[in-house]
Design an enzyme around this catalytic site. Sequence first.
Site, short mmCIF file in Angstrom:
data_model
loop_
_atom_site.label_atom_id
_atom_site.label_comp_id
_atom_site.label_asym_id
_atom_site.label_seq_id
_atom_site.Cartn_x
_atom_site.Cartn_y
_atom_site.Cartn_z
N ASP A 74 0.87 -1.18 0.00
CA ASP A 74 0.00 0.00 0.00
C ASP A 74 0.91 1.23 0.00
O ASP A 74 1.34 1.68 -1.06
CB ASP A 74 -0.89 -0.11 1.25
CG ASP A 74 -1.95 0.96 1.34
OD1 ASP A 74 -2.16 1.68 0.37
OD2 ASP A 74 -2.59 1.08 2.41
N ASP B 141 -7.93 -9.53 5.33
CA ASP B 141 -9.05 -9.44 6.26
C ASP B 141 -9.60 -8.04 6.39
O ASP B 141 -8.95 -7.05 6.06
CB ASP B 141 -8.59 -9.88 7.66
CG ASP B 141 -7.68 -8.85 8.31
OD1 ASP B 141 -6.69 -8.44 7.67
OD2 ASP B 141 -7.98 -8.41 9.44
P1 5GP Z 1 1.85 -0.53 3.78
O1 5GP Z 1 2.91 -0.53 4.85
O2 5GP Z 1 2.36 -0.89 2.42
O3 5GP Z 1 1.09 0.77 3.77
O4 5GP Z 1 0.76 -1.56 4.23
C1 5GP Z 1 0.88 -2.87 3.99
C2 5GP Z 1 -0.09 -3.67 4.82
O5 5GP Z 1 -1.31 -2.94 5.02
C3 5GP Z 1 -0.49 -4.92 4.13
O6 5GP Z 1 0.39 -5.97 4.41
C4 5GP Z 1 -1.88 -5.17 4.67
O7 5GP Z 1 -1.80 -5.88 5.87
C5 5GP Z 1 -2.42 -3.80 4.94
N1 5GP Z 1 -3.32 -3.30 3.87
C6 5GP Z 1 -3.11 -2.28 3.01
N2 5GP Z 1 -4.14 -2.10 2.19
C7 5GP Z 1 -5.07 -3.04 2.53
C8 5GP Z 1 -6.38 -3.37 2.03
O8 5GP Z 1 -6.93 -2.77 1.09
N3 5GP Z 1 -7.00 -4.42 2.64
C9 5GP Z 1 -6.45 -5.11 3.67
N4 5GP Z 1 -7.14 -6.11 4.19
N5 5GP Z 1 -5.22 -4.83 4.16
C10 5GP Z 1 -4.53 -3.80 3.59
#
Ligand code: 5GP
Length: 180
Positions: A106, A162
């Site tokens: 993300d 989830d």
């Molecule tokens: P980042 O550090 O890249 O912002 O976030 C990564 C983590 O955020 C992912 O491993 C996941 O656990 C969670 N995440 C980000 N977007 C989503 C989404 O749309 N749905 C879900 N269920 N988890 C997300």
Amino acid sequence: MDKIQVRDREFTISIPEAKILQRVSEVAQQIQHDLKDEHPLFISVLNGSFVFAADLARQLTIPFNISFIRVSSYEGMASTGELKEVIGLSESIEGRPVIIIEDIIDSGFTMASLLESLRRQHPADLRVCTLLTKPGNLKADVRIDYSAFNIPNDFIVGYGLDYDGFGRGLKEIYVVDTEA
Ligand code: 5GP
Ligand code: MG
């Protein structure tokens, strides 16, 4: 079913099962092509990537090892960007080709901190394989070697991912319905 309810929210189907499996198989082919004779170690990031990792592993015909770690918990629907420690990696990765398996990138902060932590252990090669990427939200500087799908910045659930602990067993990927 095209519409489902998970906890207090409604979701609409975004990626059907057949399309997911098709892309997982294509990603597996790409990885085998790139790491044919290298006996890689896959590191699957729990909880979200367990379904992706299981399907990917069953598409691979090259020799490999797989291990599971945990980095952070993600509560509700907004990414905190908080960096948490790596838990559960018991074997040495020194000198080994390593591929991280993640459910979704993300902001990229989780992956950036994980890469930094694993790099300190001197793997021979360190690659990133993610089921989903939200390119519109990517802020950290991470090189994504394999990504099955690029998706918009909407919250999704299913196929391992989830919402508040639920929905991980859904065979398809669903996107949250925004309230009118
Ligand atoms: P980042 O550090 O890249 O912002 O976030 C990564 C983590 O955020 C992912 O491993 C996941 O656990 C969670 N995440 C980000 N977007 C989503 C989404 O749309 N749905 C879900 N269920 N988890 C997300
Ligand atoms: Mg995750």
